[in-house]
Design a protein around this motif. Structure first.
Motif, short mmCIF file in Angstrom:
data_model
loop_
_atom_site.label_atom_id
_atom_site.label_comp_id
_atom_site.label_asym_id
_atom_site.label_seq_id
_atom_site.Cartn_x
_atom_site.Cartn_y
_atom_site.Cartn_z
N LEU A 247 7.66 4.84 -15.66
CA LEU A 247 7.97 5.81 -14.59
C LEU A 247 6.53 5.82 -13.71
O LEU A 247 5.42 5.89 -14.42
CB LEU A 247 7.84 7.49 -15.41
N ALA A 248 6.75 5.94 -12.55
CA ALA A 248 5.61 5.42 -11.44
C ALA A 248 5.78 6.77 -10.46
O ALA A 248 6.74 7.33 -9.96
CB ALA A 248 5.61 4.21 -10.75
N ALA A 249 4.43 7.35 -10.15
CA ALA A 249 4.31 8.32 -8.99
C ALA A 249 3.67 7.76 -7.93
O ALA A 249 2.62 7.08 -8.20
CB ALA A 249 3.80 9.68 -9.54
N PHE A 250 4.16 7.88 -6.72
CA PHE A 250 3.47 7.59 -5.44
C PHE A 250 3.10 8.81 -4.63
O PHE A 250 4.02 9.50 -4.60
CB PHE A 250 4.36 6.59 -4.74
N GLU A 251 1.97 8.52 -3.78
CA GLU A 251 1.71 9.58 -2.76
C GLU A 251 2.85 9.46 -1.73
O GLU A 251 3.30 8.55 -1.15
CB GLU A 251 0.38 9.18 -2.19
N ARG A 252 3.22 10.60 -1.16
CA ARG A 252 4.25 10.70 -0.26
C ARG A 252 3.98 10.28 1.05
O ARG A 252 4.30 9.69 2.12
CB ARG A 252 4.87 12.16 -0.13
N SER A 253 2.58 10.40 1.24
CA SER A 253 2.00 10.06 2.63
C SER A 253 1.64 8.50 2.85
O SER A 253 2.04 8.04 4.19
CB SER A 253 0.38 10.70 2.90
N ASP A 254 1.14 7.76 1.85
CA ASP A 254 0.88 6.27 2.15
C ASP A 254 1.65 5.38 0.93
O ASP A 254 1.23 4.26 1.15
CB ASP A 254 -0.41 6.28 2.07
N GLY A 255 2.22 5.86 0.13
CA GLY A 255 2.63 5.08 -0.96
C GLY A 255 1.74 4.57 -2.08
O GLY A 255 1.96 3.82 -3.09
#
Length: 421
Positions: A247-255
């Motif tokens: 499971l990975a989480a990314f910043e919405r602004s820049d990935g």
């Protein structure tokens, strides 16, 4: 359509007692809050204060109805008579009627107010309709099955007929096509006003998580190709994706990657709220809900539910899970669990519904639905307030609002509004 009323099918016994870990005492204890009348499938259960609709509208010649969309003023629903209807929320009277080239089976897309409204017909075309019921534009297509989503500045159609599912973005007012993109998803769970986040195929075994600009479809950021991403969800601040046991989480602004955690085999359902939630199979056919910290990815808690988790609804202070359990007398019943953010089970209710397909949550109520009925429960306790099942036994499609439930009767061409008190 046959004129005679269809017989009600028997509730099917669940194969092999798939929920052996749920005892008869547990199920009957959950039913105690419902009362014996709830299991009988009555149209309006007197012991639970059954409700009658505020209004009910039969559309002459419609025969079948699609799922409703609701704005501040209208209930929008497509019908088998090839028309989109806009019914006034207050009394169900017709505010607009727009005819397309085929029956309408998909849910329309609309902003909260002002229009335009968008609908996909089984003739394959996408239509834009203004608030007066006149056509603004039309895009000819070939798909009989498509999903629509609307943001403030974009309407997008996910075409499910092509060899690769195709996402097409349009200007809501003019119909100008802004982009077309192959995606590896059947759902649009990563849409906000500012961006579209979707899995994009790279090969038969790999895909990327990609953020597209609603203005022109340009790529804002994308991840490196990885083994197939099975699911992607996003909100205004975070993107979460599951793939290959991670499971990975990314910043919405820049990935940029916020965190990655191993999760093993998981189910398809992911939801973002105050926490990130994920379903997972357990031994014996049951499933469980896992909660993760949004900032760190730390696994906060995991709790068992019934089998076949069908719905997860997250709020600021709780999460509600709809699943299924075995009825001790044979067949299946719907179950709802409410967990606090610390994982404490606040309540558990086994409803009288012979299944559970969706949940709607308001400030004071939980609406549990299967395709031929629904129950309204107290949000704080899980106590069933009332339940409804139509005499016609038509399939239902619901839209839950803070004070009302809007219902289309799929096999009758009928729309109704119920109070949610």
């Amino acid at each position: 359509m046959p004129s005679e009323r269809p017989e009600r099918p028997e509730r099917t016994a669940s194969a092999g007692n798939r929920d052996r870990n749920v005892s008869r005492r547990e199920v009957l204890g959950g039913l105690a809050a419902v009362g014996s009348l709830a299991v009988a499938g009555c149209s309006s259960i007197p012991g639970l204060g059954g409700r009658r609709p505020v209004w009910r509208r039969d559309i002459d010649g419609a025969f079948m109805a699609g799922p409703p969309a609701v704005t501040d003023e209208l209930v929008l629903v497509g019908m088998q008579d090839k028309a989109l209807y806009g019914l006034r929320r207050g009394d169900g009277s017709t505010a607009l009627r727009f005819e397309t080239g085929g029956p309408i089976e998909a849910r329309p897309a609309a902003p909260a107010s002002g229009g335009p409204y968008h609908v996909h017909s089984t003739d394959g075309d996408l239509y834009a309709v203004d608030s007066a019921g006149d056509e603004l534009w039309r895009d000819e297509g070939t798909s009989h099955r498509a999903r629509l989503v609307r943001t403030g500045s974009l309407v997008a159609e996910l075409d499910l007929a092509a060899p690769e599912n195709t996402l097409t973005g349009y200007d809501p007012q003019t119909g100008d096509q802004r982009f077309e993109q192959a995606v590896s998803s059947y759902f649009l769970n990563g849409v906000t006003d500012n961006s579209f986040v979707v899995p994009v195929p790279v090969s038969e075994t790999e895909s990327r998580v990609t953020s597209l600009s609603p203005a022109d479809g340009s790529v804002r950021w994308r991840t490196e190709p990885r083994r197939w991403y099975s699911n992607v969800v996003a909100d205004a601040r975070l993107v979460v994706a599951a793939r290959d046991g991670t499971l990975a989480a990314f910043e919405r602004s820049d990935g940029s990657v916020r965190w990655r955690v191993p999760i093993g085999d998981v189910g398809r359902t992911m939801v973002l709220g105050s926490q990130a939630y994920l379903t997972r199979d357990r031994d014996g056919g049951r499933q469980e809900l896992l909660a993760f910290d949004r900032e760190t990815g730390e696994r906060l808690w995991e709790n068992p539910t019934g089998y076949q988790i069908r719905a997860v609804e997250a709020t600021d202070d709780a999460v509600f899970v709809g699943s299924r359990v075995d009825d001790p007398d044979g067949g299946i019943l719907g179950r709802i669990d409410c967990f606090g953010l610390d994982g404490t089970r606040r309540w558990q209710t086994v409803t009288g519904l012979p299944s559970l397909d969706s949940l709607g949550v308001t400030d004071s109520r939980v609406v549990a639905a299967w395709d031929r009925g629904f129950a309204v429960l107290a949000r704080g306790s899980g106590e069933t307030r009332w339940s409804y099942e139509p005499d016609s036994y038509s399939r239902l499609s619901l839209r839950v609002e803070p004070s009302s439930v809007f219902v289309s009767y799929v096999e009758e061409g009928v729309v109704a509004r119920f109070p949610l008190g």
